[in-house]
Write an enzyme that holds these catalytic residues in place. Structure first.
Site, short mmCIF file in Angstrom:
data_model
loop_
_atom_site.label_atom_id
_atom_site.label_comp_id
_atom_site.label_asym_id
_atom_site.label_seq_id
_atom_site.Cartn_x
_atom_site.Cartn_y
_atom_site.Cartn_z
N GLU A 49 0.91 -1.32 0.08
CA GLU A 49 -0.36 0.05 0.16
C GLU A 49 0.91 1.00 -0.09
OE1 GLU A 49 -2.98 0.28 2.36
OE2 GLU A 49 -3.27 -1.26 2.75
N ASP A 75 -6.03 8.79 10.46
CA ASP A 75 -4.60 8.45 10.48
C ASP A 75 -3.95 8.60 11.89
OD1 ASP A 75 -3.29 6.53 8.55
OD2 ASP A 75 -3.48 8.61 7.35
#
Lengths: 395, 255
Positions: free
Chosen positions: B46, B57
């Protein structure tokens, strides 16, 4: 006729709005979306909300004909005195409503973001009132700039969490609040302070602030025999006070709407928060809107002397009002706002918040006709800005 | 059929994916990291598109994103870097970014650039299913791009079924209600959640992410699901030991 300025079922005003949220937030936002209208318009909610607005917030706030400004502009200029609300600004109209909603949903823990601290204080206030835990996220930079409001929140029993990411201001405080919400999906309610964020927040906050224009209509009718002014003026950061002041006039195009953004050091100075002039379509905090961003979609930190106006986006309703030209977007620089604040203080004995001073400064830029009836939403009082006012005061 | 979908058909267990932020620790590290991960047993990679405001995040990926942006990373540079490794026959690449980056770059241009670089899978955490269906599904399909959806412990069975139907590559099983970079082991509650998902007999492959940080959590996740994704732990490793030590990291997970 179909209303033009109400959102669709999915929360869209034209191309703006929606709910661009990670799957992690889907259940929370969906719960709110499914329930907010039913709860807000239930008899029990309305009864309690109205009681608190009247007896706790101090509504209705006066609609005051400013003799000084009316004379200067040869017009009738009314000030909607949101500065007289408990806690010093219109923000509390929304927090009172949302805290009742959070209680109906059975939430135990309230989180909020704040820039200047006004929404944080308004949230801490209603949490104290309702005996709910309150956590306010605030950028580390803003914590330093707004020490008195940090102290107020603490005194009211709230925990102030410094947002240390990114530019450590309002947008980062909002990011941190959203991250906290992701991590606490069951017991936590996110009490957003403006007409921003994913659907249904923009619509919900607009409805809770709509009491402003509801009162303007009744008061203007009483004072002048007509419920519509020619023009409504309000400042716009995220846009909650403007949404409230415009709300009941949105569909009636005979009423001119003027939104005033913060130009900072000048729209093209690189130090500005005039989102409609500098932004492009983008997604921020779960909403598609007009957004200040670079050529790769990275969000640009805005600047204004007023901590309540330096948001890189604008509520989706306002983006749509701008795009459709239903509202006229003006702007005022730091200096113009300061001058307008000093002027109002002298001619009316009212010290406005720096945010509201931007709306006042725009009067100078409007083509005002003799006898024009203008309502200006004086969204907050200037106590919190005294240090800035003192620093900039020329002898 | 895409290389990733092909891989997911042939390999069912212990699929190992690693996430990193393009342009971190140094701007020009992207290609090296991809090559190193590919030759050291990682099944698919990724590539994070660093963003100024990464909502989903935690602090680690916020940090790597901020460093990468300071290094001068942007989508044009990333696509150039990815083009340069295309002929090296690396593990399949998945792009992970935020919707505003795609919007500003231009949706069509983004897809076109993906095609040029051989990217066939994207993850955009803030692109909800309804928006995908209404505005992106047809576009992505015309470029052979499949979108990965996330599910969480709060996602209803009904919604999981719908996501399963729409999934071509894999379902990203978010291990807990948290942002990325969660610490600690896998709890009984999480295992009950994995078992619930497993019992649904979904057609899609299930890959766990968020909170997979070492061999132990990787193995536990693989006991229940088809594989797992390691992100923040790898970023921390890179930050501490550098790109040259990547074999040490993969050995630590896969040995």
């Amino acid at each position: 006729m179909e209303p033009k300025f109400q959102p669709t079922k999915e929360g869209y005003y034209g191309q703006f709005g929606g709910a661009f949220i990670p799957e992690l937030l889907y259940p929370n936002v969906k719960e709110l979306e499914d329930n907010y209208l039913e709860i807000i318009y239930s008899e029990a909610f309305q009864k309690e909300y109205k009681y608190l607005l009247n007896q706790y917030v101090g509504r209705p706030t006066p609609l005051y004909l400013s003799k000084g400004l009316s004379k200067k502009y040869n017009a009738s200029i009314y000030l909607k005195r949101e500065d007289l609300c408990h806690t010093g600004a219109h923000k509390v109209n929304n927090t009172v409503g949302q805290i009742l909603l959070a209680k109906h949903l059975g939430k135990k823990r309230i989180i909020a973001e704040t820039g200047a601290g006004q929404h944080g204080v308004a949230t801490a206030t209603v949490c104290a009132l309702m005996e709910l835990e309150c956590i306010v996220f605030m950028g580390e930079v803003d914590i330093k700039r707004q020490a008195p409001n940090v102290a107020r929140m603490k005194m009211l029993g709230a925990t102030v969490m410094p947002a240390k990411s990114g530019s450590r201001t309002l947008k980062d405080a909002t990011n941190e609040a959203i991250r906290d919400w992701i991590g606490n999906p069951e017991d936590t309610y996110y009490l957003i302070g403006s007409v921003v964020g994913p659907h249904p927040y923009p619509d919900m906050v607009a409805r809770l602030q709509a009491v402003i224009s509801e009162e303007i209509k009744a008061q203007l009718l009483e004072q002048t025999g007509k419920e519509n002014p020619d023009t409504v003026v309000a400042c716009v950061g995220g846009g909650s006070n403007a949404a409230g002041a415009f709300y009941h006039y949105l569909e009636d195009t005979s009423v001119e709407l003027i939104a005033v953004e913060a130009a900072g050091l000048g729209v093209n100075s690189g130090e500005s928060a005039a989102t409609s002039q500098l932004g492009e379509v983008g997604v921020i905090h779960g909403s598609k809107t007009i957004l200040m961003q670079d050529e790769y979609g990275q969000i640009i930190e805005p600047y204004s002397i007023s901590a309540g106006l330096d948001y890189p986006g604008v509520g989706p309703l306002h983006a749509y009002l701008y795009e459709t030209k239903r509202a006229t977007f003006l702007n005022a620089t730091d200096q113009e706002a300061l001058d307008a604040a000093y002027e109002l203080s002298r001619v009316e004995g009212i010290i406005p918040a720096l945010e509201s001073a931007h709306a006042l400064a725009a009067l100078n830029k409007m083509d005002i006709k003799a006898g024009q009836v203008i309502v200006l939403n004086l969204s907050g009082r200037g106590d919190k800005d005294l240090e800035t006012y003192i620093d900039n005061l020329k002898e | 059929m895409s290389a990733l979908i092909e891989l997911l058909k042939t390999k069912q267990n212990r699929l190992c994916s690693v996430f990193f932020s393009a342009g971190f620790p140094k701007l020009e590290d992207t290609a090296t990291i991809i090559k190193e991960l590919s030759t050291n047993g990682v099944d698919f990679i990724e590539v994070g598109l660093p963003y100024s405001d990464p909502l989903a995040d935690g602090t680690t990926i916020q940090y790597s994103s901020a460093v990468a942006l300071k290094n001068g990373i942007n989508l044009d540079v990333i696509f150039e870097q990815l083009k340069s490794v295309k002929k090296e026959n690396t593990a399949p690449l998945v792009l992970m970014g935020y919707l505003n980056q795609v919007l500003k770059f231009g949706e069509e241009k983004f897809c076109e650039s993906c095609r040029e670089c051989g990217i066939e899978t994207v993850i955009l955490p803030d692109l909800p299913m309804i928006e995908y269906e209404n505005h992106y599904k047809a576009l992505f399909a015309s470029y052979g791009i499949s979108n990965v959806f996330l599910i969480t412990p709060q996602t209803s069975d009904e919604r999981i079924r719908k996501i399963d139907e729409m999934t071509e590559a894999f379902i990203y099983v978010v291990a807990s209600s948290s942002i990325t970079g969660a610490k600690g082991g896998i709890s009984d509650g999480q295992i009950a959640y994995f078992e619930r998902i497993k019992a649904m007999n979904l057609k899609s492959k299930l890959i766990v992410g968020f909170g997979i940080s070492n061999k132990e959590t990787f193995d536990t996740a693989c006991d229940y699901m088809n594989g797992a994704i390691i992100g923040s732990a790898f970023i921390n490793f890179l930050d501490e030991k550098g790109v040259a030590a990547i074999p040490e990291f993969t050995k630590g997970i896969l040995a």
